[in-house]
Design an enzyme around this catalytic site. Structure first.
Site, PDB file in Angstrom:
ATOM      1  N   GLU A  84       0.818  -1.211   0.000  1.00 12.34           N
ATOM      2  CA  GLU A  84       0.000   0.000   0.000  1.00 12.34           C
ATOM      3  C   GLU A  84       0.861   1.274   0.000  1.00 12.34           C
ATOM      4  O   GLU A  84       0.482   2.297  -0.582  1.00 12.34           O
ATOM      5  CB  GLU A  84      -0.948  -0.028   1.211  1.00 12.34           C
ATOM      6  CG  GLU A  84      -2.013   1.030   1.239  1.00 12.34           C
ATOM      7  CD  GLU A  84      -2.828   1.125  -0.054  1.00 12.34           C
ATOM      8  OE1 GLU A  84      -3.084   0.082  -0.693  1.00 12.34           O
ATOM      9  OE2 GLU A  84      -3.188   2.270  -0.427  1.00 12.34           O
ATOM     10  N   HIS A  97       3.719   1.781  -1.561  1.00 12.83           N
ATOM     11  CA  HIS A  97       4.094   2.073  -2.944  1.00 12.83           C
ATOM     12  C   HIS A  97       2.916   2.657  -3.727  1.00 12.83           C
ATOM     13  O   HIS A  97       3.090   3.572  -4.542  1.00 12.83           O
ATOM     14  CB  HIS A  97       4.551   0.795  -3.664  1.00 12.83           C
ATOM     15  CG  HIS A  97       5.792   0.174  -3.093  1.00 12.83           C
ATOM     16  ND1 HIS A  97       5.773  -0.948  -2.295  1.00 12.83           N
ATOM     17  CD2 HIS A  97       7.098   0.522  -3.201  1.00 12.83           C
ATOM     18  CE1 HIS A  97       7.004  -1.282  -1.958  1.00 12.83           C
ATOM     19  NE2 HIS A  97       7.830  -0.403  -2.476  1.00 12.83           N
ATOM     20  N   GLN A 143      23.182  -1.572  -4.153  1.00 12.91           N
ATOM     21  CA  GLN A 143      22.991  -1.033  -2.806  1.00 12.91           C
ATOM     22  C   GLN A 143      23.019  -2.131  -1.740  1.00 12.91           C
ATOM     23  O   GLN A 143      22.784  -1.845  -0.568  1.00 12.91           O
ATOM     24  CB  GLN A 143      21.692  -0.226  -2.727  1.00 12.91           C
ATOM     25  CG  GLN A 143      20.414  -1.032  -2.794  1.00 12.91           C
ATOM     26  CD  GLN A 143      19.204  -0.159  -3.118  1.00 12.91           C
ATOM     27  OE1 GLN A 143      19.167   0.553  -4.114  1.00 12.91           O
ATOM     28  NE2 GLN A 143      18.210  -0.187  -2.267  1.00 12.91           N
ATOM     29  N   LYS A 179       8.961   9.050   2.272  1.00 12.60           N
ATOM     30  CA  LYS A 179       9.708   9.665   3.368  1.00 12.60           C
ATOM     31  C   LYS A 179      10.048   8.649   4.459  1.00 12.60           C
ATOM     32  O   LYS A 179      10.751   8.973   5.400  1.00 12.60           O
ATOM     33  CB  LYS A 179       8.916  10.846   3.939  1.00 12.60           C
ATOM     34  CG  LYS A 179       9.015  12.073   3.054  1.00 12.60           C
ATOM     35  CD  LYS A 179       8.004  13.138   3.384  1.00 12.60           C
ATOM     36  CE  LYS A 179       8.407  13.954   4.584  1.00 12.60           C
ATOM     37  NZ  LYS A 179       7.541  15.163   4.725  1.00 12.60           N
ATOM     38  N   SER A 192       6.515  -1.842   4.773  1.00 17.63           N
ATOM     39  CA  SER A 192       7.809  -2.192   4.190  1.00 17.63           C
ATOM     40  C   SER A 192       7.700  -3.574   3.566  1.00 17.63           C
ATOM     41  O   SER A 192       7.007  -4.456   4.093  1.00 17.63           O
ATOM     42  CB  SER A 192       8.893  -2.216   5.271  1.00 17.63           C
ATOM     43  OG  SER A 192      10.042  -2.908   4.811  1.00 17.63           O
ATOM     44  N   ARG A 200       9.817  -5.669   3.681  1.00 21.61           N
ATOM     45  CA  ARG A 200      10.487  -6.604   4.594  1.00 21.61           C
ATOM     46  C   ARG A 200       9.573  -7.076   5.723  1.00 21.61           C
ATOM     47  O   ARG A 200       9.898  -8.040   6.424  1.00 21.61           O
ATOM     48  CB  ARG A 200      11.745  -5.967   5.184  1.00 21.61           C
ATOM     49  CG  ARG A 200      12.880  -5.798   4.167  1.00 21.61           C
ATOM     50  CD  ARG A 200      14.161  -5.304   4.828  1.00 21.61           C
ATOM     51  NE  ARG A 200      15.302  -5.371   3.914  1.00 21.61           N
ATOM     52  CZ  ARG A 200      15.768  -4.330   3.225  1.00 21.61           C
ATOM     53  NH1 ARG A 200      15.192  -3.146   3.332  1.00 21.61           N
ATOM     54  NH2 ARG A 200      16.815  -4.472   2.422  1.00 21.61           N
TER      55      ARG A 200
END
Lengths: 316, 316
Positions: free
Chosen positions: A40, A42, A66, A178, A215, A217
């Site tokens: 959600e 994104h 990265q 953010k 996230s 993750r």
């Protein structure tokens, strides 16, 4: 109206061709860079992009540049078909999904790759990949501290892949979450310093109903860790409220957060109160700051943050 | 036909607007980046650009980012009106001269500038300028060795300003002189690694009738040093001829060059024989190499080079 199916492009030249055709038609091009496994949060970025652009490209690419070799590149979750379905569910959808295979494989000239590994102590999965890629963009001050301490090659990898994506997609606007506060500020600064003609929009953190910052993750948290991780948002709210009540001493507010997360079983990576623009630590809050947290719950490292904008009259 | 007077643009947005208008008209845009004080060598670059592009922009900007505070930024020669006249003398002329005032002054956010100076031992005039610029592009292997040894911040400054110019001018083709051989290779690699959609053309060295490689710095040579500096090209030709005659041992060829320049009163910075692509030193010539020289004559540092492409059958 039927949901719009996005065009999926994996070729760099094709991507740029699409973008340039749109520009010549006078369209404003928005880009939402992601690593896929969309949630959600994104989709909020996509909705935000619609406010600033006429056509929207979403990139889905897990960037090896990265990740350190000891990090979770190989286990990073993915679900391309699910991602497309989710993007189609957003009102207005998206026009293009840019889904390249490997943005560091130039198909030639691999002779230099070993030199990079020898000369750098901290390497990324790209250096290890032997593609001969050797150009890196660094935002030298903002990349220090916070996540830069525990992930020394992370922001060079982010700044470099975003430069590559900007050069391929050539957007007018790009939206960043953010939640990755330091990343957002680094990209803003990079765009200014390298004269990209791209407006960088920061989109507010999207949270689950119980307050956990979204996230990709999060799915790897155990039920118990998932519950314990709520301490992050709770502690941030507590600190923000304490600041509003007059506690402007950073050390006191930090300790409050550290205690709350530690008691819940989290292992702190960092808790810092920093200036919102230059991300330098502040001893006392006397301007716009952001409280940034990184903590481990089990094998999952979570980050979160909260801006604190005190009104002058409540400050002591 | 009367010589074409170029449009002079100093504003970044105006420059980009011109370029985008040209692109939408289907024009191929060529860029020749210069630091001004143009000579016949630069005009050769412009003539080369005409072979690849429909419209030509020449940038004239002395980049403080590639000068150390102890180098010759403040005394770098300039002659803007003369430059325009020279550009008008080229058949076809040029369409735009991009002549910005200061590409590192963002008019705000100077708070970080001191951090950069403290944390970097080798600083550029940009770090010293206090503009808060903190993003640098590095081509990490190719920037080492040759000029990278004596000018440690030079190539990071070059790669960064070229990135900025590419983002402002948005060309399809850019022409660089092979006199700055390492710079040319660095820009090629950077364009590949950062996915710029720009063709990089290397233009052969332009020499005075007596063989001295053209350089804006030549005007600062005394009559005597000017004469002595001819030893550079002479020694390169001698070494190239020795190689063609079967001398493929780099050390022998280097010594020949060093001796010739030193006897003429030059002070060697470096003499190296390196692979043409990855610029790594070679012990024996068994592929395309380039003999690179930097030497001081009086207070002027000159560079020059010569490619050596031996045919297999002359090799021992």
């Amino acid at each position: 109206m039927a949901p719009k199916e996005p065009l999926v492009i994996s070729n760099k030249d094709e991507m740029r061709k699409w973008s340039r055709a749109m520009r010549c038609q006078g369209k404003v091009i928005g880009l939402v860079p992601t690593m896929g496994y969309l949630h959600e949060g994104h989709l909020t970025l996509v909705r935000e992009a619609h406010k600033h652009a006429n056509v929207i490209a979403v990139s889905i690419y897990v960037n090896p540049g990265q990740f350190s070799p000891n990090e979770d590149l190989s286990t990073y979750p993915s679900d391309f078909d699910g991602d497309i379905r989710k993007l189609m569910s957003v009102p207005g959808g998206v026009d293009v999904v840019f889904h390249p295979h490997n943005l560091y494989d130039y198909g030639n000239d691999k002779r230099n790759s070993n030199v990079a590994i020898e000369s750098d102590k901290t390497v990324s999965c790209v250096d290890q990949g032997g593609f001969g890629h050797e150009t890196w963009v660094r935002v030298e001050n903002l990349q220090k501290g916070l996540c830069g301490n525990s992930r020394p090659i992370f922001f060079r990898g982010v700044a470099t892949i975003v430069t590559k994506l900007f050069n391929i997609v050539e957007p007018d606007v790009a939206v960043f979450g953010k939640k990755d506060y330091q990343q957002w500020r680094i990209i803003q600064r990079m765009v200014r310093d390298l004269d990209f003609s791209i407006k960088i929009v920061g989109s507010e953190i999207t949270r689950e109903d119980d307050g956990l910052a979204m996230s990709s993750r999060n799915v790897r948290l155990s039920m118990k860790d998932r519950q314990n991780a709520l301490s992050i948002n709770k502690s941030l709210l507590k600190a923000k409220s304490a600041a509003a009540d007059g506690q402007v001493h950073s050390e006191k507010l930090r300790n409050l957060v550290i205690q709350c997360i530690t008691e819940a079983g989290g292992q702190i990576d960092y808790v810092e109160i920093v200036d919102q623009e230059n991300l330098e630590k502040v001893e006392f809050i006397n301007g716009p700051v952001v409280l940034c947290v990184a903590a481990w719950f089990g094998k999952v490292r979570l980050i979160d943050n909260m801006e604190i904008n005190l009104k002058m009259d409540v400050r002591k």
